[in-house]
Motif scaffolding. Structure first.
Motif, PDB file in Angstrom:
ATOM      1  N   ASN A   1       0.832  -1.206   0.000  1.00 60.79           N
ATOM      2  CA  ASN A   1       0.000   0.000   0.000  1.00 60.79           C
ATOM      3  C   ASN A   1       0.865   1.254   0.000  1.00 60.79           C
ATOM      4  OD1 ASN A   1       0.457   0.878   2.907  1.00 60.79           O
ATOM      5  ND2 ASN A   1      -0.447  -1.151   3.263  1.00 60.79           N
ATOM      6  N   MET A   2       0.237   2.361  -0.345  1.00 62.92           N
ATOM      7  CA  MET A   2       0.946   3.631  -0.478  1.00 62.92           C
ATOM      8  C   MET A   2       1.504   4.112   0.858  1.00 62.92           C
ATOM      9  SD  MET A   2       0.744   4.504  -3.735  1.00 62.92           S
ATOM     10  CE  MET A   2       0.714   6.285  -4.015  1.00 62.92           C
TER      11      MET A   2
ATOM     12  N   ALA B   1       5.373   4.924   1.398  1.00 62.68           N
ATOM     13  CA  ALA B   1       5.760   6.301   1.702  1.00 62.68           C
ATOM     14  C   ALA B   1       6.636   6.354   2.953  1.00 62.68           C
ATOM     15  CB  ALA B   1       4.511   7.154   1.889  1.00 62.68           C
TER      16      ALA B   1
ATOM     17  N   ALA C   1       2.209   9.952   2.394  1.00 58.05           N
ATOM     18  CA  ALA C   1       1.428   9.250   1.388  1.00 58.05           C
ATOM     19  C   ALA C   1       0.939  10.226   0.321  1.00 58.05           C
ATOM     20  CB  ALA C   1       0.249   8.529   2.033  1.00 58.05           C
TER      21      ALA C   1
ATOM     22  N   LEU D   1       3.469  10.909  -2.465  1.00 54.24           N
ATOM     23  CA  LEU D   1       3.600   9.868  -3.477  1.00 54.24           C
ATOM     24  C   LEU D   1       2.548  10.011  -4.566  1.00 54.24           C
ATOM     25  CD1 LEU D   1       4.464   6.501  -1.685  1.00 54.24           C
ATOM     26  CD2 LEU D   1       5.928   7.957  -3.082  1.00 54.24           C
ATOM     27  N   TYR D   2       1.375  10.499  -4.185  1.00 50.81           N
ATOM     28  CA  TYR D   2       0.300  10.644  -5.174  1.00 50.81           C
ATOM     29  C   TYR D   2       0.619  11.729  -6.202  1.00 50.81           C
ATOM     30  CZ  TYR D   2      -2.846   7.485  -2.724  1.00 50.81           C
ATOM     31  OH  TYR D   2      -3.419   6.370  -2.163  1.00 50.81           O
TER      32      TYR D   2
ATOM     33  N   ARG E   1      -1.579   2.767  -5.929  1.00 50.08           N
ATOM     34  CA  ARG E   1      -0.714   1.595  -5.770  1.00 50.08           C
ATOM     35  C   ARG E   1      -0.616   0.779  -7.049  1.00 50.08           C
ATOM     36  NH1 ARG E   1      -3.368  -3.216  -5.051  1.00 50.08           N
ATOM     37  NH2 ARG E   1      -1.681  -4.155  -3.844  1.00 50.08           N
TER      38      ARG E   1
ATOM     39  N   ILE F   1       2.072   2.045  -9.303  1.00 56.24           N
ATOM     40  CA  ILE F   1       3.406   1.696  -8.819  1.00 56.24           C
ATOM     41  C   ILE F   1       3.707   0.225  -9.120  1.00 56.24           C
ATOM     42  CG2 ILE F   1       4.843   1.419  -6.766  1.00 56.24           C
ATOM     43  CD1 ILE F   1       3.496   3.839  -5.583  1.00 56.24           C
TER      44      ILE F   1
END
Length: 220
Positions: free
Chosen positions: A15-16, A20, A27, A30-31, A37, A40
């Protein structure tokens, strides 16, 4: 970091938020780079597939074998066919053995396919994205098949079916002990040899090469 997290958690735990934390980001940060996810995982999956392609490309015929040449009219001589055939076997075993020895890598390659295993049929015009990426990355296998003298359509069909069959064997392998893996590898190699015999007998024997009929690739 994404690869390490995948190896530890697999698809369910990836998961993000955890990624992160490992990367030292929030988190939300990262978006800004990935929509989620799945994006990625797709990028990570593509990197693994490309590495498989590079491994296959490293499998080359020896200098002595490369000295074998096709006739000037383009029809392969026997030695040339045998060299190309062995090269296809070596390249096929390279990607299969790599995935057989790394469960996390195999799971990532199969991630996102329908039922976790791409299905291929003669009437299927499109395949899952991971399968299409694998097919492209393993182009050197197809090149070796074509070098045997098989017509393009026959070579492409055999290439796709061998890929699907090899992945199917790996899914069946599951968590079996190494002794069972060795038996599956032997089955994979023997099956490829048998299908090549059938395809080459039809193509080089002039029996309608464009329509060489393949047997049941999932038969024992």
């Amino acid at each position: 970091m994404a690869w390490a997290l995948w190896c530890e958690t697999g698809a369910q735990g990836f998961n993000m938020r955890q990624l992160a934390q490992r990367a030292g980001y929030t988190a939300g940060a990262l978006y800004a780079y990935f929509p989620g996810r799945d994006a990625i995982l797709s990028a990570l999956q593509l990197r693994v597939i490309q590495a498989l392609g590079e491994l296959v490309r490293l499998q080359k015929a020896s200098r002595a074998e490369r000295g074998s040449r096709a006739r000037t009219d383009g029809v392969p001589i026997l030695d040339h066919v045998q060299v190309a055939r062995q090269l296809f076997m070596d390249r096929s075993l390279a990607w299969w053995g790599c995935l057989a020895g790394d469960a996390q890598r195999l799971q990532l390659v199969l991630h996102g396919g329908p039922g976790s295993l791409p299905e291929v049929s003669p009437d299927q015009d499109t395949a899952s994205e991971p399968f299409a990426q694998l097919t492209d990355a393993l182009q050197p296998c197809l090149d070796a098949l074509r070098a045997t003298g098989l017509p393009p359509e026959c070579a492409a069909q055999l290439h796709d079916e061998v890929l699907a069959y090899g992945l199917g064997l790996l899914v069946l392998q599951g968590q079996k002990p190494p002794t069972d893996r060795a038996a599956l590898e032997s089955r994979f190699v023997q099956s490829l040899q048998r299908w090549l015999d059938v395809a080459l007998a039809g193509a080089l024997g002039g029996a309608g090469a464009a329509a060489v009929e393949q047997g049941d690739l999932f038969a024992a």
